[in-house]
Design a protein around this motif. Structure first.
Motif, PDB file in Angstrom:
ATOM      1  N   ALA A 340       0.826  -1.210   0.000  1.00 50.89           N
ATOM      2  CA  ALA A 340       0.000   0.000   0.000  1.00 50.89           C
ATOM      3  C   ALA A 340       0.863   1.264   0.000  1.00 50.89           C
ATOM      4  O   ALA A 340       1.958   1.285   0.575  1.00 50.89           O
ATOM      5  N   ARG A 341       0.350   2.290  -0.661  1.00 54.00           N
ATOM      6  CA  ARG A 341       0.961   3.630  -0.666  1.00 54.00           C
ATOM      7  C   ARG A 341       2.402   3.660  -1.181  1.00 54.00           C
ATOM      8  O   ARG A 341       3.169   4.539  -0.830  1.00 54.00           O
ATOM      9  N   VAL A 354       9.708  -7.054  -4.465  1.00 56.52           N
ATOM     10  CA  VAL A 354       8.672  -6.991  -3.442  1.00 56.52           C
ATOM     11  C   VAL A 354       8.936  -5.713  -2.652  1.00 56.52           C
ATOM     12  O   VAL A 354       9.990  -5.577  -2.021  1.00 56.52           O
ATOM     13  N   VAL A 355       8.010  -4.786  -2.727  1.00 52.56           N
ATOM     14  CA  VAL A 355       8.249  -3.451  -2.187  1.00 52.56           C
ATOM     15  C   VAL A 355       7.277  -3.200  -1.037  1.00 52.56           C
ATOM     16  O   VAL A 355       6.066  -3.320  -1.207  1.00 52.56           O
ATOM     17  N   GLY A 356       7.843  -2.838   0.139  1.00 51.07           N
ATOM     18  CA  GLY A 356       7.024  -2.673   1.338  1.00 51.07           C
ATOM     19  C   GLY A 356       6.244  -1.369   1.360  1.00 51.07           C
ATOM     20  O   GLY A 356       6.498  -0.443   0.581  1.00 51.07           O
ATOM     21  N   GLU A 357       5.331  -1.300   2.327  1.00 54.22           N
ATOM     22  CA  GLU A 357       4.399  -0.188   2.438  1.00 54.22           C
ATOM     23  C   GLU A 357       5.118   1.158   2.476  1.00 54.22           C
ATOM     24  O   GLU A 357       6.121   1.335   3.175  1.00 54.22           O
ATOM     25  N   GLY A 358       4.602   2.090   1.701  1.00 50.38           N
ATOM     26  CA  GLY A 358       5.091   3.461   1.747  1.00 50.38           C
ATOM     27  C   GLY A 358       6.448   3.681   1.091  1.00 50.38           C
ATOM     28  O   GLY A 358       6.971   4.797   1.127  1.00 50.38           O
ATOM     29  N   SER A 359       7.040   2.672   0.517  1.00 46.60           N
ATOM     30  CA  SER A 359       8.368   2.845  -0.096  1.00 46.60           C
ATOM     31  C   SER A 359       8.254   3.541  -1.444  1.00 46.60           C
ATOM     32  O   SER A 359       7.230   3.471  -2.116  1.00 46.60           O
ATOM     33  N   LYS A 360       9.353   4.238  -1.800  1.00 48.79           N
ATOM     34  CA  LYS A 360       9.335   5.052  -3.021  1.00 48.79           C
ATOM     35  C   LYS A 360      10.531   4.743  -3.911  1.00 48.79           C
ATOM     36  O   LYS A 360      11.672   4.696  -3.435  1.00 48.79           O
ATOM     37  N   ALA A 370      14.625  -8.140  -5.909  1.00 47.98           N
ATOM     38  CA  ALA A 370      14.886  -7.342  -4.712  1.00 47.98           C
ATOM     39  C   ALA A 370      13.710  -7.402  -3.752  1.00 47.98           C
ATOM     40  O   ALA A 370      12.560  -7.583  -4.169  1.00 47.98           O
ATOM     41  N   THR A 371      14.033  -7.260  -2.460  1.00 48.42           N
ATOM     42  CA  THR A 371      12.997  -7.136  -1.439  1.00 48.42           C
ATOM     43  C   THR A 371      13.258  -5.855  -0.670  1.00 48.42           C
ATOM     44  O   THR A 371      14.364  -5.655  -0.146  1.00 48.42           O
ATOM     45  N   LEU A 372      12.268  -4.989  -0.644  1.00 50.84           N
ATOM     46  CA  LEU A 372      12.406  -3.709   0.055  1.00 50.84           C
ATOM     47  C   LEU A 372      11.422  -3.691   1.217  1.00 50.84           C
ATOM     48  O   LEU A 372      10.260  -4.084   1.051  1.00 50.84           O
ATOM     49  N   GLY A 373      11.892  -3.208   2.387  1.00 48.90           N
ATOM     50  CA  GLY A 373      11.001  -3.098   3.546  1.00 48.90           C
ATOM     51  C   GLY A 373      10.067  -1.903   3.409  1.00 48.90           C
ATOM     52  O   GLY A 373       9.786  -1.440   2.310  1.00 48.90           O
ATOM     53  N   ARG A 374       9.636  -1.385   4.581  1.00 43.05           N
ATOM     54  CA  ARG A 374       8.711  -0.248   4.590  1.00 43.05           C
ATOM     55  C   ARG A 374       9.473   1.065   4.503  1.00 43.05           C
ATOM     56  O   ARG A 374      10.581   1.180   4.999  1.00 43.05           O
TER      57      ARG A 374
END
Ligand code: UD1
Ligand code: CA
Length: 455
Positions: A340-341, A354-360, A370-374
Motif C-alpha cells: 500500500a501507498r 517486493v516493495v514494502g508499504e510506503g516505499s518510493k 529485490a525485497t524492500l522493507g517499509r
C-alpha cells in the motif's frame, strides 16, 4: 432433454482471402484466436464433447490450441460442409444432441446457442437464420405458404426468385446425432459446386415429417463470419464496444469507449476511471477508485483500491495494493509486488521486486530480484546489479533504508534497516543497521587550475 451435447466446429477451410500463412481460424479477435472463442462458448454451454474438423493448416491449428478436451477430426480434402461434419460423426455418441458451429464465426453469444439447443427434439431440428439487407453469397431459407421452412438453397444453385429472399442460413444448427448419422451418408454432391452440402439435411428432415424451428440472434454480428481482414477488424470493434459497455455498466468511467481494448478477462470495482488508449490483457483485476492514465498497457495484474497509474505505464504480472502511485512511464514486470501507498515513478523498471508499504522508487531506476522493507527511499538512478552474466542474485533493503542517487547495489547484498547509502556508491558488501555506507572516489579540489587555451 438430458442428452449429452456434442459440439462440432468446422475449421477445415482455407481462408485464402486472409492472404496469410496462418490458418484463418487462428487469427485473433481480442488477442485470442477466433477458434478459441468458439471453443470457449461451446464449453460455457456445458458441452460433453468438443469436436473440431481441421484440414488446411491442421498442424498449425492443433499446435496453437492447448486443450485436452478437444477431439480433432481431419478432413483431408474440403468436399463441403456435409462432408466436414461426417468426419467428426464417428466420435459423436448416438444419444447426443449435436450443435454445429464455425471456427470463423467467433462471437455468437452462448444464450443464442442455448436457445437453439433447447429447441431440439426427436421431431425438431433447430436452425439459426438471419435476415440481411444484402443476402449475396449465403444460402437462402425457403419457406412454404404457411411459413414453415422447407429447405435451404445455396446462392449458386438458386433461381432468380430465390435469390431475392433475404432470410439466410447462418450455418449454425442443432439436431439429434441419430438423425445426422442417417442423413449424412445420403448426401449427394450433384449441385453447382460439386460439394456435399450440410444444408441439404433440412429438406431431408422435412421429408420425414420433422419441423424446422427457426431462431435469430439478437445482433447480426453474432453470426458474422470472417473471410478477410476487414471483416476481422469489424468484429474486433464490435467486440470491443461490448466490452466497454460491460465495464461502464459495472461502474467504470471510460474517457472514450472507442479507445479502450480489452484482450482478456477484466474485473472491476466502482468508480474506476480509464483514460484513452488503454489496453487490458489477460486477467486484470481493478479495485474501486483506481485511475488509469492514457496509453497504459496492463496485463495479468491486480490494482488495489485507489491506486493511480499515470500515463504510458506498462504493468505486466504485478500485484499492486491500495493507494499506490505508478508512472508516468513506469514499467512493472512479472513478479512485482507493491504494498500500500508505494510510489514507482517515471522511467523505473521493476522485476521480481517486493516493495514494502510506503516505499518510493521515484525516478530512473532498475529494481530487480529485490525485497524492500517499509518506507524505503530509492534515489534517482539506482540500479540493482542482479546479474553476473550467468546467475541472478537478490538485493535486500531493510525498513527505512535511504539509497542516495546514482547508486549501484551489487547483488547478492543486504542493507539493514535505517542504513543510508551515499549518492554515487557502488555497494558490494553488507551494510549493517543504521550505518552510512559511502563507496565512491573521494572529491579532490585543485586550486588555481590553468584552463586549457585554444591553439
Ligand atoms: C455455408 C452454407 C450457407 C451459409 C454460409 C454461412 C453450406 C453448403 N452452405 O456456405 O448456406 O449461408 O455457410 O456462412 O453449408 N468447411 C469445412 N470443410 C469444408 C467446407 C467448409 O470445414 O469442406 C468450413 C469452413 O472452414 C467454414 C465453414 O465450414 O468455417 C463454412 O464454409 P464456407 O465455405 O464458408 O461455406 P459457404 O459455402 O460460404
Ligand atoms: Ca462462407
Amino acid at each position: 432433454m438430458n442428452n449429452p451435447l456434442h459440439v462440432i466446429i468446422l475449421a477445415a477451410g482455407q481462408g485464402s482471402r486472409m492472404k496469410s500463412r496462418q490458418p484463418k481460424v487462428m487469427h485473433a479477435v481480442a488477442g485470442r484466436p477466433m477458434l478459441h472463442h468458439v471453443m470457449a462458448t461451446a464449453r460455457s454451454l456445458g458441452a460433453t464433447a468438443l469436436h473440431t474438423v481441421i484440414g488446411h493448416g491442421a498442424e498449425q491449428v492443433r499446435a496453437g490450441t492447448a486443450a485436452d478436451d478437444v477431439q480433432w477430426a481431419l478432413q483431408a480434402e474440403q468436399l463441403g460442409t456435409g462432408h466436414a461434419v461426417a468426419q467428426a460423426l464417428p466420435a459423436v455418441s448416438d444419444d447426443a444432441v449435436v450443435l454445429i458451429l464455425y471456427g470463423d464465426v467467433p462471437l455468437t453469444q452462448a444464450a443464442t446457442l442455448q436457445a437453439l439447443v433447447n429447441q431440439v427434439t426427436a421431431d425438431q431440428l433447430a436452425l439459426l437464420t438471419v435476415t440481411l439487407d444484402n443476402p449475396q453469397g449465403y444460402g437462402r431459407i425457403l419457406r412454404d405458404e404457411k411459413g414453415a421452412v422447407q429447405a435451404i438453397v445455396e446462392q449458386k444453385d438458386a433461381t432468380p426468385a430465390q435469390l431475392a429472399i433475404q432470410e439466410v442460413n447462418t450455418g449454425i444448427l442443432a439436431v439429434q446425432a441419430s438423425h445426422l448419422k442417417s442423413w449424412l451418408p445420403q448426401l449427394s454432391n450433384s449441385n453447382a459446386q460439386g460439394e456435399y452440402y450440410l444444408t441439404d439435411i433440412i429438406a431431408m428432415a422435412v421429408k420425414q415429417g420433422m419441423t424446422i424451428a427457426v431462431s435469430q440472434p439478437a445482433n447480426a454480428f453474432e453470426v458474422q463470419g470472417v473471410n478477410n481482414r476487414s471483416q476481422l477488424a469489424e468484429l474486433e470493434r464490435w467486440y470491443q464496444r461490448q466490452q466497454a459497455e460491460t465495464l461502464m455498466a459495472a461502474g467504470v468511467t471510460l474517457a472514450d469507449p472507442a479507445r479502450l481494448d480489452v484482450r482478456g478477462d477484466v474485473s472491476v470495482g466502482q468508480d474506476v476511471f480509464i483514460d484513452v488508449n488503454v489496453v487490458l490483457e489477460g486477467r486484470v483485476q481493478i479495485a474501486d477508485d483506481v485511475s488509469i492514465g492514457a496509453g497504459c498497457v496492463i496485463r495479468d495484474a491486480t490494482l488495489g483500491a485507489g491506486t493511480r497509474v499515470e500515463p504510458y505505464s506498462v504493468i505486466d504480472g504485478a500485484v499492486i495494493a491500495e493507494a499506490a502511485q505508478i508512472g508516468p512511464f513506469a514499467r512493472l514486470r512479472p513478479g512485482t509486488q507493491l504494498a500500500a501507498r508505494t510510489k514507482v515513478g517515471n522511467f523505473v523498471e521493476t522485476k521480481k521486486a517486493v516493495v514494502g508499504e510506503g516505499s518510493k522508487i521515484n525516478h530512473l531506476s532498475y529494481v530487480g530480484d529485490a525485497t524492500l522493507g517499509r518506507d524505503v527511499n530509492v534515489g534517482a538512478g539506482t540500479i540493482t546489479c542482479n546479474y553476473d552474466g550467468v546467475n541472478k542474485y537478490q538485493t535486500v533493503l531493510g525498513d527505512r533504508v535511504f539509497v542516495g542517487s546514482n547508486s549501484a547495489l551489487v547483488a547478492p547484498v543486504t542493507v539493514a534497516a535505517d542504513a543510508t547509502i551515499g549518492a554515487g556508491s557502488t555497494i558490494t558488501r553488507e551494510v549493517a543497521a543504521g550505518e552510512l555506507a559511502v563507496a565512491r572516489g573521494r572529491q579532490r579540489n585543485i586550486a588555481n587550475w590553468p584552463k586549457p587555451e585554444k591553439k
